[in-house]
Design an enzyme around this catalytic site. Structure first.
Site, short mmCIF file in Angstrom:
data_model
loop_
_atom_site.label_atom_id
_atom_site.label_comp_id
_atom_site.label_asym_id
_atom_site.label_seq_id
_atom_site.Cartn_x
_atom_site.Cartn_y
_atom_site.Cartn_z
N GLY A 16 3.23 -23.95 -88.79
CA GLY A 16 4.12 -22.79 -88.62
C GLY A 16 4.59 -22.71 -87.18
O GLY A 16 4.23 -23.55 -86.36
N SER A 17 5.39 -21.71 -86.93
CA SER A 17 5.83 -21.55 -85.54
C SER A 17 5.99 -20.07 -85.21
O SER A 17 6.18 -19.23 -86.08
CB SER A 17 7.13 -22.29 -85.30
OG SER A 17 8.10 -21.87 -86.20
N GLY A 21 5.83 -21.35 -79.61
CA GLY A 21 5.84 -22.77 -79.91
C GLY A 21 5.64 -23.06 -81.39
O GLY A 21 5.73 -22.16 -82.22
N THR A 22 5.34 -24.32 -81.67
CA THR A 22 5.11 -24.76 -83.05
C THR A 22 3.69 -25.30 -83.16
O THR A 22 3.20 -25.94 -82.23
CB THR A 22 6.12 -25.87 -83.40
OG1 THR A 22 7.43 -25.33 -83.22
CG2 THR A 22 6.00 -26.32 -84.84
N VAL A 23 3.06 -25.04 -84.31
CA VAL A 23 1.69 -25.49 -84.52
C VAL A 23 1.67 -26.56 -85.62
O VAL A 23 2.29 -26.39 -86.67
CB VAL A 23 0.76 -24.30 -84.90
CG1 VAL A 23 -0.67 -24.78 -85.12
CG2 VAL A 23 0.81 -23.22 -83.83
N LYS A 38 -0.89 -27.04 -80.75
CA LYS A 38 0.19 -26.10 -80.46
C LYS A 38 1.09 -26.71 -79.39
O LYS A 38 0.63 -27.03 -78.30
CB LYS A 38 -0.39 -24.77 -79.98
CG LYS A 38 0.70 -23.75 -79.69
CD LYS A 38 0.20 -22.34 -79.86
CE LYS A 38 1.35 -21.36 -79.86
NZ LYS A 38 1.02 -20.07 -80.36
N ASP A 126 -2.49 -10.08 -77.07
CA ASP A 126 -1.65 -10.32 -78.25
C ASP A 126 -2.48 -10.33 -79.53
O ASP A 126 -2.31 -11.19 -80.38
CB ASP A 126 -0.88 -11.62 -78.07
CG ASP A 126 0.36 -11.71 -78.95
OD1 ASP A 126 0.80 -10.65 -79.46
OD2 ASP A 126 0.88 -12.82 -79.15
P1 ATP Z 1 3.45 -15.55 -81.97
O1 ATP Z 1 4.11 -16.72 -81.42
O2 ATP Z 1 4.21 -14.30 -81.78
O3 ATP Z 1 2.03 -15.46 -81.49
P2 ATP Z 1 2.40 -16.59 -84.41
O4 ATP Z 1 0.97 -16.26 -84.03
O5 ATP Z 1 2.73 -16.43 -85.85
O6 ATP Z 1 3.38 -15.71 -83.57
P3 ATP Z 1 1.87 -19.29 -83.58
O7 ATP Z 1 0.73 -18.86 -82.75
O8 ATP Z 1 2.78 -20.32 -83.03
O9 ATP Z 1 2.76 -18.06 -83.99
O10 ATP Z 1 1.27 -19.81 -84.95
C1 ATP Z 1 2.09 -20.31 -85.98
C2 ATP Z 1 1.28 -20.44 -87.24
O11 ATP Z 1 0.25 -21.41 -87.08
C3 ATP Z 1 0.61 -19.16 -87.67
O12 ATP Z 1 0.88 -18.98 -89.05
C4 ATP Z 1 -0.85 -19.38 -87.46
O13 ATP Z 1 -1.57 -18.78 -88.49
C5 ATP Z 1 -0.99 -20.91 -87.52
N1 ATP Z 1 -2.04 -21.35 -86.60
C6 ATP Z 1 -2.08 -21.15 -85.27
N2 ATP Z 1 -3.18 -21.67 -84.71
C7 ATP Z 1 -3.89 -22.23 -85.73
C8 ATP Z 1 -5.16 -22.93 -85.82
N3 ATP Z 1 -5.91 -23.12 -84.74
N4 ATP Z 1 -5.57 -23.35 -87.03
C9 ATP Z 1 -4.81 -23.12 -88.13
N5 ATP Z 1 -3.63 -22.48 -88.12
C10 ATP Z 1 -3.16 -22.04 -86.93
MG MG Z 2 -0.23 -17.04 -82.65
#
Ligand code: ATP
Ligand code: MG
Length: 276
Positions: A16-17, A21-23, A38, A126
């Site tokens: 997701g993102s 950034g993008t994960v 990330k 956050d």
């Molecule tokens: P923001 O950027 O406002 O914090 P967000 O938390 O949705 O928003 P990201 O932190 O980039 O954005 O996460 C994107 C997605 O990846 C989310 O759906 C999150 O649940 C998933 N994700 C993030 N870190 C992990 C991880 N360590 N393991 C599994 N999924 C993750």
């Molecule tokens: Mg996040």
């Protein structure tokens, strides 16, 4: 310096993102272990990048069962990539938990992580459902504190690039409310209260949508009474939420105090076996 070589990581899929950034889900080939990677957007200036790297260095030492581990950091041609513990059940965004006992267990886990961070003088900034992750062992962990902490240094709440203000405390959104003083620890507790109440209700607890525009969110959060748990909830839960959602940050309970609140202690796993 890096303990894992970047080239040994294979991207499995994009998870997701968000704003930062993008994960990706990645496989570390030599060990067969899964991680989340990330990738932080942007062409960061050298000075910003250096600062980010320093911060992430500090965050590598953070080690608690309720905080997502930050294993490594790569600076890949100026693009910053952070290697994180992989949480296979994703985030708690959109989850509805109407039963108080599982909600209490989840809350206790988040509070334990927050207590640990706050004791180390780390403010998250956050806390929100998408930054609370779960795995198949039903472990709940706080994510993204490193990234949000780093990113927050170059952002202010009025800037759209900071993401949503939906979970921010009134005094953080409107700095006039508390004479310009901002206590980040109390800010995290407010965000926790909003998130836990959202899980209970199955919807964002304010009168506006979470995706609302800045002005309507600001009105709802800063000008009205804080949301409350409904009368149908137990007294312990209603009081717990009220301890988190105090408008005056000085009156909000700390993570340590909340861990000893009856909503947490009375719903522990042996609850129900005690004679009344
Ligand atoms: P923001 O950027 O406002 O914090 P967000 O938390 O949705 O928003 P990201 O932190 O980039 O954005 O996460 C994107 C997605 O990846 C989310 O759906 C999150 O649940 C998933 N994700 C993030 N870190 C992990 C991880 N360590 N393991 C599994 N999924 C993750
Ligand atoms: Mg996040």
């Amino acid at each position: 310096m890096a303990t894992t070589s970047f080239s040994e990581l294979e991207r499995v899929n994009r998870i997701g993102s968000g704003t930062g950034g993008t994960v990706y889900k990645v496989l570390h080939r030599p060990t067969g272990r899964l991680y989340a990677l990330k990738v932080i957007y942007g062409n960061h200036e050298d000075s910003v990048r250096l600062q980010m790297c320093r911060e992430i260095e500090i965050l590598r030492d953070v080690d608690n069962p309720n905080v997502v581990r930050c294993h490594d950091m790569f600076d890949h041609n100026g693009e910053i990539q952070v290697l994180l513990e992989f949480m296979d059940k994703g985030s708690l965004e959109g989850i509805h938990i109407p039963l108080e006992q599982p909600l209490s267990d989840l809350t206790r886990q988040v509070l334990s992580g927050l207590y640990y961070l706050h004791r180390r003088k780390i403010v998250h900034r956050d806390i929100k459902p998408s930054n609370l992750l779960i795995n198949s062992r039903r472990e709940v962990k706080i994510a993204d504190f490193g990234v949000s902490r780093v990113l927050a240094q170059t952002m202010d709440p009025c800037n759209s690039s900071v993401g949503t203000i939906a979970y921010m405390s009134p005094e953080r959104i409107n700095t006039d409310l508390n004479h310009g003083q901002y206590d980040g620890y109390a800010g995290d507790i407010w965000s926790l209260g909003v998130s836990i109440l959202e899980f209970y209700l199955g919807r964002f607890p304010f009168s506006v949508g979470r995706q609302g525009d800045w002005a309507s969110l600001m009105c709802a959060i800063c000008m009205s009474q804080p949301p409350e748990a409904p009368p149908s909830a137990s007294r312990e839960f209603r009081e717990f939420i009220a301890c988190c959602l105090q408008r005056d940050p000085a009156r909000r309970w700390t993570a340590g105090q909340l861990l000893r609140h009856p909503f947490i202690t009375q719903n522990s796993t042996d609850y129900g076996f005690k004679s009344s």
